[in-house]
Design an enzyme around this catalytic site. Sequence first.
Site, PDB file in Angstrom:
ATOM      1  N   LEU A  15       0.644  -1.260  -0.408  1.00  0.00           N
ATOM      2  CA  LEU A  15       0.178  -0.315   0.154  1.00  0.00           C
ATOM      3  C   LEU A  15       0.761   1.295   0.270  1.00  0.00           C
ATOM      4  O   LEU A  15       0.709   2.387  -0.432  1.00  0.00           O
ATOM      5  CB  LEU A  15      -0.776  -0.265   1.260  1.00  0.00           C
ATOM      6  CG  LEU A  15      -1.724  -1.143   1.494  1.00  0.00           C
ATOM      7  CD1 LEU A  15      -2.352  -0.979   2.414  1.00  0.00           C
ATOM      8  CD2 LEU A  15      -3.557  -0.989  -0.275  1.00  0.00           C
ATOM      9  N   ARG A  17       5.207   2.850   0.910  1.00  0.00           N
ATOM     10  CA  ARG A  17       6.328   2.743   1.064  1.00  0.00           C
ATOM     11  C   ARG A  17       6.528   3.794   1.456  1.00  0.00           C
ATOM     12  O   ARG A  17       6.959   5.072   0.823  1.00  0.00           O
ATOM     13  CB  ARG A  17       6.889   1.710   0.342  1.00  0.00           C
ATOM     14  CG  ARG A  17       8.842   1.554   0.890  1.00  0.00           C
ATOM     15  CD  ARG A  17       9.843   0.387  -0.189  1.00  0.00           C
ATOM     16  NE  ARG A  17       8.670  -0.714  -0.622  1.00  0.00           N
ATOM     17  CZ  ARG A  17       9.401  -1.640   0.026  1.00  0.00           C
ATOM     18  NH1 ARG A  17      10.025  -1.387   1.345  1.00  0.00           N
ATOM     19  NH2 ARG A  17       8.690  -2.712   0.057  1.00  0.00           N
ATOM     20  N   GLY A  18       8.344   4.684   2.122  1.00  0.00           N
ATOM     21  CA  GLY A  18       8.508   5.496   2.402  1.00  0.00           C
ATOM     22  C   GLY A  18       9.727   5.433   3.938  1.00  0.00           C
ATOM     23  O   GLY A  18      10.420   4.422   4.375  1.00  0.00           O
ATOM     24  N   GLY A  21       9.252   3.671   6.788  1.00  0.00           N
ATOM     25  CA  GLY A  21       8.987   1.795   6.756  1.00  0.00           C
ATOM     26  C   GLY A  21       7.738   1.275   5.551  1.00  0.00           C
ATOM     27  O   GLY A  21       7.735   2.085   4.806  1.00  0.00           O
ATOM     28  N   VAL A  23       4.289  -0.455   4.456  1.00  0.00           N
ATOM     29  CA  VAL A  23       2.668  -0.859   4.825  1.00  0.00           C
ATOM     30  C   VAL A  23       1.709  -1.729   3.651  1.00  0.00           C
ATOM     31  O   VAL A  23       2.341  -1.197   2.043  1.00  0.00           O
ATOM     32  CB  VAL A  23       1.606   0.607   4.755  1.00  0.00           C
ATOM     33  CG1 VAL A  23       0.357  -0.087   5.130  1.00  0.00           C
ATOM     34  CG2 VAL A  23       2.070   1.487   5.986  1.00  0.00           C
ATOM     35  N   LYS A  38       2.229  -2.992   8.886  1.00  0.00           N
ATOM     36  CA  LYS A  38       3.262  -1.600   9.255  1.00  0.00           C
ATOM     37  C   LYS A  38       4.286  -2.175   9.416  1.00  0.00           C
ATOM     38  O   LYS A  38       4.958  -2.390  10.468  1.00  0.00           O
ATOM     39  CB  LYS A  38       2.599   0.159  10.079  1.00  0.00           C
ATOM     40  CG  LYS A  38       3.627   0.821   9.519  1.00  0.00           C
ATOM     41  CD  LYS A  38       3.385   2.670  10.126  1.00  0.00           C
ATOM     42  CE  LYS A  38       4.843   3.389  10.066  1.00  0.00           C
ATOM     43  NZ  LYS A  38       3.698   4.457  10.778  1.00  0.00           N
ATOM     44  N   ASP A 130       0.077  16.339  15.183  1.00  0.00           N
ATOM     45  CA  ASP A 130       0.008  16.189  13.991  1.00  0.00           C
ATOM     46  C   ASP A 130      -0.575  15.722  12.732  1.00  0.00           C
ATOM     47  O   ASP A 130      -0.848  15.490  11.556  1.00  0.00           O
ATOM     48  CB  ASP A 130       1.559  15.260  13.020  1.00  0.00           C
ATOM     49  CG  ASP A 130       2.463  15.200  11.592  1.00  0.00           C
ATOM     50  OD1 ASP A 130       2.159  16.803  10.631  1.00  0.00           O
ATOM     51  OD2 ASP A 130       2.583  14.506  10.835  1.00  0.00           O
TER      52      ASP A 130
END
Length: 521
Positions: A15, A17-18, A21, A23, A38, A130
């Site tokens: 779903l 990625r960054g 991490g 997902v 995650k 946030d």
Amino acid sequence: MTDWQVRGFKEVRELGRGGQGQVVLARHAKAGTPVAIKYLPAEADPDSRERFRHESQMLGRVTHPHVARLYRLVENDNGIAIVMEAVNGVPLTKVLAHHRTLQPEAALTVLKGSLLGLAAAHNAGVVHRDYKPANVIVPADGRSKLIDFGVAVYSGEGSQEGTPYYMAPEQWRGDPASPATDVYAATCVFYECITGQRPYPPGDRAAIRAGHLNTPVPIEHVPEKLRELVARGMAKDPTERPDSAEAFVAELENVANKAYGPTWETRGTRALAGGVVALAALFPLTAAGLASAGGSATTTASTGVIAALSTKAGIAVAGTAVATATVGGRVGVYQATRPEPVERPAAATVSPSPPSKRLNLGDFSITTPLTWRVTHIPGGLGGYRIHLPGRCMPDESRNELCPEIWVFGRRSIDPPVGAGFERYRPDYAWHPGTDPSHDCPPRPSLRAVSGERLLKNSFVQVGDRTAEYREWRMQCADTRLRPVNVFFVQRLWYLPTSRILIVDEWNTPNLTQILARAQWT
């Protein structure tokens, strides 16, 4: 897919990625329930792991229909992962990118739902810090969900973390965060929904900071009926904003009813749902063939939250109330305390329990991680202190304030006349003698607690016996007994027949389940 997988789930597709991490969308191997998982990379440094645990701990403290909720956190030698329930929906960023602006009623609906979710976090002593469109998820029914507690803190803690476009002035200064900090960010997002632009234009970080700190709120771009609401929510001085998200909801409803009539929320929800359906191709479960665009994946998994669909791996889910925090040992699992019926089969397939030992507590014993240890409570109170792993903090008297659980016996529950402290009362938050020098776990420099508020009142099992269970929201105060905006949650298990009281102020992981398996002598 991922280098390792949480046992009991079969991955369907990635779903997101960054840097935070990856997902993935997965299904429970037996029940078929879709979940979002995650994963933090296995090579992540200790600080990243601690932030991951912190995120789950903050999220796990909050249970509300407008907040993403957690199933479990799994940690072993391969890495660390958060398991969450997945349902269809898209981030508010996608909605705004497609429609640019929302109808006033729809924007008010988003703001109200978010404020209700924030209020639940605030009542648990947590400030999100946030709040932004990427962290507001809109499912097919139009009812927004708040996700991603990655930089959340306990009320009263401060730093300059957050997303610059939505950071309150006190965040820019590194001052303590409070519920008013989240009210400011939510109002900024409302401004963007209603006008199609952020309150202060893009630029470098210094320019954005100057706008939030010094530039008057540009309410001229807001419909006249809503200008006072925006001005209040974005006041530079946090003391001039509504003092809580709950208070702001009351103001919002009053303004909305006058401006758009008593059915404004029904129209807003319908408009928002209609706008989201136009983005149905982006719904993660629909894209994977696990659900229709307008419904849930299964008839038994109709509530929850979805994934952010950008490269950010900030997916959250809905589930149930959880106990989360660090666990000693090589493998740890944080299990929902009230799992959804469809999740119950997962109990047989979760990761193995960490190495454990028995702790004897007088009339009963419990099985705990190896890192827990027990000592007798000094003085005349009687009972035991269970010492937990974690960093001790010096309090005002230079004593050590360490994570621990208190187990009090009859001498504390039924003190003799003149003992200097009160007996336990079910209608009042407990600590020995309601001592004004009682430490505040989030901030040991604060010595007193006041303003108790009952969050939960129920019955749970301690072995084969039934305990009265309560959660109190505690407000800390300074040495002059003046309340400050710092809170924590006190959890109590009281066994009236055995005259035993168990007190936890540290959100101790898995404690509910540990006590449920107690053995009585």
